[in-house]
Design a protein around this motif. Sequence first.
Motif, mmCIF file in Angstrom:
data_model
loop_
_atom_site.group_PDB
_atom_site.id
_atom_site.type_symbol
_atom_site.label_atom_id
_atom_site.label_comp_id
_atom_site.label_asym_id
_atom_site.label_seq_id
_atom_site.Cartn_x
_atom_site.Cartn_y
_atom_site.Cartn_z
ATOM 1 N N GLN A 1 38.485 28.116 27.901
ATOM 2 C CA GLN A 1 37.996 27.948 29.274
ATOM 3 C C GLN A 1 36.478 28.147 29.363
ATOM 4 N N ASN A 2 35.821 28.160 28.183
ATOM 5 C CA ASN A 2 34.373 28.341 28.095
ATOM 6 C C ASN A 2 33.908 29.702 28.587
ATOM 7 N N ASN A 3 34.780 30.711 28.552
ATOM 8 C CA ASN A 3 34.381 32.076 28.854
ATOM 9 C C ASN A 3 33.860 32.731 27.581
ATOM 10 N N LEU A 4 32.780 33.476 27.718
ATOM 11 C CA LEU A 4 32.197 34.153 26.565
ATOM 12 C C LEU A 4 33.111 35.288 26.104
ATOM 13 N N ILE A 5 33.463 35.274 24.824
ATOM 14 C CA ILE A 5 34.293 36.347 24.289
ATOM 15 C C ILE A 5 33.531 37.215 23.297
ATOM 16 N N ASN A 6 32.518 36.645 22.674
ATOM 17 C CA ASN A 6 31.758 37.398 21.689
ATOM 18 C C ASN A 6 30.438 36.680 21.464
ATOM 19 N N GLY A 7 29.377 37.426 21.223
ATOM 20 C CA GLY A 7 28.108 36.751 21.006
ATOM 21 C C GLY A 7 27.006 37.670 20.553
ATOM 22 N N GLU A 8 25.923 37.033 20.125
ATOM 23 C CA GLU A 8 24.748 37.760 19.677
ATOM 24 C C GLU A 8 23.511 37.008 20.143
ATOM 25 N N ILE A 9 22.571 37.731 20.761
ATOM 26 C CA ILE A 9 21.297 37.155 21.198
ATOM 27 C C ILE A 9 20.185 37.833 20.408
ATOM 28 N N ARG A 10 19.284 37.024 19.832
ATOM 29 C CA ARG A 10 18.215 37.552 18.992
ATOM 30 C C ARG A 10 16.856 37.198 19.605
ATOM 31 N N LEU A 11 16.045 38.220 19.851
ATOM 32 C CA LEU A 11 14.687 38.039 20.357
ATOM 33 C C LEU A 11 13.721 38.473 19.265
ATOM 34 N N GLY A 12 12.940 37.536 18.738
ATOM 35 C CA GLY A 12 12.057 37.830 17.620
ATOM 36 C C GLY A 12 12.593 37.227 16.336
ATOM 37 N N LYS A 13 11.923 37.496 15.234
ATOM 38 C CA LYS A 13 12.321 36.942 13.940
ATOM 39 C C LYS A 13 13.419 37.808 13.331
ATOM 40 N N LEU A 14 14.659 37.377 13.537
ATOM 41 C CA LEU A 14 15.820 38.136 13.079
ATOM 42 C C LEU A 14 16.843 37.176 12.509
ATOM 43 N N GLN A 15 17.588 37.647 11.529
ATOM 44 C CA GLN A 15 18.643 36.854 10.923
ATOM 45 C C GLN A 15 19.967 37.091 11.646
ATOM 46 N N PRO A 16 20.808 36.070 11.786
ATOM 47 C CA PRO A 16 22.126 36.272 12.404
ATOM 48 C C PRO A 16 22.942 37.289 11.613
ATOM 49 N N SER A 17 23.674 38.138 12.338
ATOM 50 C CA SER A 17 24.475 39.169 11.675
ATOM 51 C C SER A 17 25.870 39.293 12.265
ATOM 52 N N LEU A 18 26.190 38.462 13.254
ATOM 53 C CA LEU A 18 27.437 38.626 13.996
ATOM 54 C C LEU A 18 28.639 38.149 13.206
ATOM 55 N N LYS A 19 29.708 38.911 13.290
ATOM 56 C CA LYS A 19 31.002 38.507 12.769
ATOM 57 C C LYS A 19 31.991 38.494 13.925
ATOM 58 N N ILE A 20 32.799 37.449 14.008
ATOM 59 C CA ILE A 20 33.737 37.304 15.107
ATOM 60 C C ILE A 20 34.772 38.425 15.087
ATOM 61 N N THR A 21 35.053 38.999 16.259
ATOM 62 C CA THR A 21 36.074 40.033 16.394
ATOM 63 C C THR A 21 36.952 39.685 17.587
ATOM 64 N N ASN A 22 38.007 40.465 17.760
ATOM 65 C CA ASN A 22 38.912 40.247 18.890
ATOM 66 C C ASN A 22 38.438 40.950 20.152
ATOM 67 N N ASN A 23 37.362 41.741 20.034
ATOM 68 C CA ASN A 23 36.879 42.503 21.181
ATOM 69 C C ASN A 23 35.867 41.692 21.982
ATOM 70 N N LEU A 24 35.936 41.840 23.308
ATOM 71 C CA LEU A 24 34.908 41.246 24.155
ATOM 72 C C LEU A 24 33.600 41.988 23.913
ATOM 73 N N GLY A 25 32.533 41.241 23.629
ATOM 74 C CA GLY A 25 31.294 41.955 23.382
ATOM 75 C C GLY A 25 30.091 41.056 23.189
ATOM 76 N N LEU A 26 28.924 41.631 23.463
ATOM 77 C CA LEU A 26 27.665 40.926 23.281
ATOM 78 C C LEU A 26 26.685 41.886 22.636
ATOM 79 N N ARG A 27 26.009 41.410 21.584
ATOM 80 C CA ARG A 27 25.022 42.225 20.891
ATOM 81 C C ARG A 27 23.650 41.615 21.103
ATOM 82 N N LEU A 28 22.685 42.462 21.479
ATOM 83 C CA LEU A 28 21.318 42.031 21.692
ATOM 84 C C LEU A 28 20.437 42.675 20.634
#
Length: 230
Positions: free
Chosen positions: A10-37
Motif C-alpha cells: 500500500q506504499n506505506n513506509l515500513i523501514n528506511g534509512e536517510i543519509r545526510l552527508g557522505k555516508l555509505q548505506p548500512s540498512l538491513k531489512i527487518t520486520n520492525n517499523l523503523g527509520l534510521r537517520l
Amino acid sequence: AEATLFLDQQNNLINGEIRLGKLQPSLKITNNLGLRLLINLPEILMDDWIKLINDIINDNNFTVDNKFNVNVDAKIKNFIISNHHFHDLEFTLSSDKILKFNSRETSGILNWTDKNFNINLDYLTVNLNDDKNKLDNSAKKEFNPQKLPSLNINCDDLKININQQELNLGKLKIVGIASDYGLDIKELQLQSKIFKLNGNGYWHGNTDSQFSHIEILIETDNLGNTLNNL
C-alpha cells in the motif's frame, strides 16, 4: 541527501534509512517499523529544522504509527541553535527516547517523555574553557520566553568545567510552568555534597524585552568552603 526506503504493497513506509552527508548505506531489512537517520555534516542551523518539523507536525494530514521507531546517529562539526554553537558534536537518539551527546561545550545522557517536556539527565557536563567555546550571548536578544513549554527537568549529576577546573554541583531539579508572560519557575533545587539550594522565580518577556527574578535559599554547614567551591 540519499535514502533507502522499503514500502509495503500500500506504499506505506515500513523501514528506511536517510543519509545526510557522505555516508555509505548500512540498512538491513527487518520486520520492525523503523527509520534510521545518519548525519555527517560540517554545519547545521537547527532553527530552520525546528521550523520545518513544526510545520510537518502541525499538518492535519501528518500521522505516525506509534510502533514506528526512529533512530539517529549524527556527527556535526558546528551545530547552531538560537545562536548557540556546539562544536564537534556527536549524538545518538534511540527509539526509546534516550539521547547521548558529546561536544566541546557539553555532554550528557538525556531521556524524556512527551507530556510537558519531562526531561531526565543521567549526567550533564558543561565546558567553559576558553572564549571559543563560550555560548553567544546575543542569542538572548532573539529568544522568546513566551514560547517555552512547561518543563520538568531532573539531572542526577551536574558538572561545570571552567578553565579545566571541575565544579561538581550535584543533583538539579527545575519545574517550570508556561504562562502567557513566559516561564514561571515553581521549583529550583540543587543539592551537592556541601550545600543545598532551593529557589523559585520567573523568566518573562519576549524577543524585544526580557526580565527575570529568582529567589534562592542556600543551606550549608560551611559557608566559606561553599563560596570557595562556587
